[in-house]
Design an enzyme around this catalytic site. Structure first.
Site, mmCIF file in Angstrom:
data_model
loop_
_atom_site.group_PDB
_atom_site.id
_atom_site.type_symbol
_atom_site.label_atom_id
_atom_site.label_comp_id
_atom_site.label_asym_id
_atom_site.label_seq_id
_atom_site.Cartn_x
_atom_site.Cartn_y
_atom_site.Cartn_z
ATOM 1 N N GLN A 134 0.819 -1.215 0.000
ATOM 2 C CA GLN A 134 0.000 0.000 0.000
ATOM 3 C C GLN A 134 0.853 1.265 0.000
ATOM 4 O OE1 GLN A 134 -2.499 -0.537 3.478
ATOM 5 N NE2 GLN A 134 -3.415 -2.408 2.674
ATOM 6 N N HIS A 198 -1.229 0.153 5.695
ATOM 7 C CA HIS A 198 -1.829 1.151 6.598
ATOM 8 C C HIS A 198 -0.939 2.366 6.833
ATOM 9 C CE1 HIS A 198 -5.001 -1.829 8.388
ATOM 10 N NE2 HIS A 198 -4.853 -1.946 7.093
ATOM 11 N N GLU A 293 -15.830 3.023 8.845
ATOM 12 C CA GLU A 293 -16.479 4.052 9.661
ATOM 13 C C GLU A 293 -16.387 5.436 9.045
ATOM 14 O OE1 GLU A 293 -14.360 4.301 13.342
ATOM 15 O OE2 GLU A 293 -15.167 2.415 14.117
ATOM 16 N N TYR A 303 -11.136 7.558 19.053
ATOM 17 C CA TYR A 303 -12.086 6.918 18.142
ATOM 18 C C TYR A 303 -12.074 5.391 18.244
ATOM 19 C CZ TYR A 303 -13.295 11.542 16.984
ATOM 20 O OH TYR A 303 -13.767 12.826 17.125
ATOM 21 N N TYR A 314 -10.438 -10.617 9.533
ATOM 22 C CA TYR A 314 -10.633 -11.214 8.216
ATOM 23 C C TYR A 314 -10.801 -12.732 8.316
ATOM 24 C CZ TYR A 314 -9.296 -6.615 6.567
ATOM 25 O OH TYR A 314 -9.240 -5.262 6.356
HETATM 26 CA CA CA Z 1 -13.761 3.920 15.636
#
Ligand code: CA
Ligand code: CA
Length: 430
Positions: A134, A198, A293, A303, A314
């Site tokens: 990524q 990520h 989200e 959060y 997964y």
């Molecule tokens: Ca969250």
């Protein structure tokens, strides 16, 4: 169908916004059920857009309408112009004031595409990126004063001692779009890690002139806990001055052991962030399966990841140590189960599509479409999926000065699209 709808209505308090299949029955085909609408306090019925079985059918939203909004239809006629093809995994598009577009390609190239679709050569001066998985060259943003300072900011996976990590650089774009000059790295997320997932990496300037940078937690189980640790940038959104220094009014300035650039914590992998018309920051982040989200991001708040999340691993196993709600942690405004794999967002404010003003557009890579969300009182009340017929992973969406929407698609031969109101002369269909 009439009977099942009545049953659904009767069960609405239990079913809430996961629909009437919330107890885990396999559900097939389109449904016309009213649980969302009624649970949200409305008497009208609606057709749910998402009718697939959730990954985790027994999880319950924290409030009505937190997932599976009513399907809505734009009734807006638009044309899609393919401005460029053959872009290698483009990650970002940024409209320039003159109607041309800056685009990044993940292997490490930045280019300008003219408003008529002429693809420029790679811009010189971009530092080496760690391209793989990524990682690579990721987002690009214009300085709020670009018209005067011609300064461009970009994020990338930077090769580092010990692996790599997300960094932000800036440079001055020459008038001929040929080179970036006075290039300087203004921010380096810490710590470095040997991995290829990520990186987060959206850049968004706030109305306060500060630069917000979203950062992922690097995905691996050993790195995840850092999303809750204030001595790490992993799984955070950070807020810096345009020169990379830290603003005095950041929430953790002066706290022992805390990195002062941190603005919010508990994020997994945020690849979409931007401001609404009121100047408030929102982000859309990748969850595990069943846990993407939408969040409104506020100073110093937590959060949740990885101890508060919707969805599952997964593998299908529960997320270790996680619950869907915890005291002191923020609930998402909205979540998707199954996921859409979101990247890029834009609150629409232009004149070209008056019907779309105030709507949020989000790219979906997994389902290969552009998601449109409709709000009322900061809750999602409607969802529409556009451009699904093109079968391309939507990586970024931005509004141009002309009110058009610009989209890039994350494909080996990716494309840049311009979405404009349909001209009267063009053929039917979109
Ligand atoms: Ca969250
Ligand atoms: Ca951008």
């Amino acid at each position: 169908m009439r009977i099942s709808r009545q049953i659904c209505t009767g069960l609405l308090v239990l079913a809430l916004a996961v629909g009437c299949g919330g107890s885990g029955q396999v559900r097939n085909g389109p449904r016309h059920e009213s649980s969302d609408a009624i649970a949200a306090g409305r008497s009208d019925e609606c057709q749910l857009l998402e009718t697939r079985t959730p990954n985790v059918p027994d999880q319950r939203p924290a409030f009505a309408g937190q997932t599976r909004a009513c399907g809505v239809t734009s009734n807006v006629a638009f044309d899609v112009v393919v401005l460029a093809k053959g872009l290698e995994h483009p990650w970002a598009v940024e409209p320039l004031p003159d109607g041309s577009l800056l685009v990044t390609e993940r292997p490490g190239r930045m280019r300008v595409v003219s408003g008529s679709g002429k693809l420029g050569p790679p811009i010189g001066g971009v530092p080496k990126v760690d391209a793989g998985g990524q990682g690579g060259l990721l987002d690009v943003a214009l300085s709020p004063g670009f018209a005067r300072d011609r300064t461009v900011y970009w994020s990338y996976a930077e090769p580092r001692k010990g692996g790599n990590a997300t960094s932000v650089a800036r440079g001055v774009l020459t008038a001929d779009y040929g080179r970036l000059e006075q290039v300087r790295v203004i921010f380096r997320a810490m710590p470095a890690y040997e991995g290829d997932k990520h990186f987060g990496s959206r850049l968004a300037f706030g109305p306060d002139g500060k630069l917000f940078v979203t950062l992922g937690e690097r995905s691996d189980a050993s790195m995840r806990p850092q999303a809750q640790q204030l001595n790490s940038d992993m799984g955070k959104i950070v807020r810096i001055n345009p020169d990379g220094s830290v603003p005095d009014d950041n929430p953790f300035v002066g706290r022992a052991g805390a990195r002062p650039e941190i603005w919010s914590l508990g994020h997994r992998n945020v690849q979409a962030a931007g401001f609404d018309a009121e100047g408030r920051l929102w982000e859309v982040e990748h969850g595990t399966q069943g846990g993407d989200e939408l969040n409104r991001v506020e100073k110093g708040k937590n959060y949740g990841w990885p101890v508060q999340a919707y969805g599952e691993e997964y593998s299908g196993q529960p997320i270790p140590g996680s619950a869907t709600a915890r005291e002191g942690m923020e609930q998402p405004v909205y979540y998707w189960d199954p996921v859409i794999a979101p990247s890029g967002l834009q609150f629409y404010s232009g004149d070209a599509f008056p019907e779309w003003r105030g709507n949020l557009f989000v790219g979906s890579m997994k389902d290969m479409r552009l998601v449109r969300l409709v709000f009322k009182d900061d809750r999602v009340t409607g969802e529409e999926h556009l451009l699904a017929d093109r079968s391309q992973r939507v990586r970024d969406v931005r509004q141009g000065p002309d009110g058009a929407l610009y989209v890039v698609t994350d494909m080996p031969q990716g494309e840049l699209w311009k979405i404009t109101p349909r001209r009267p002369s063009s053929a039917a269909g979109s």
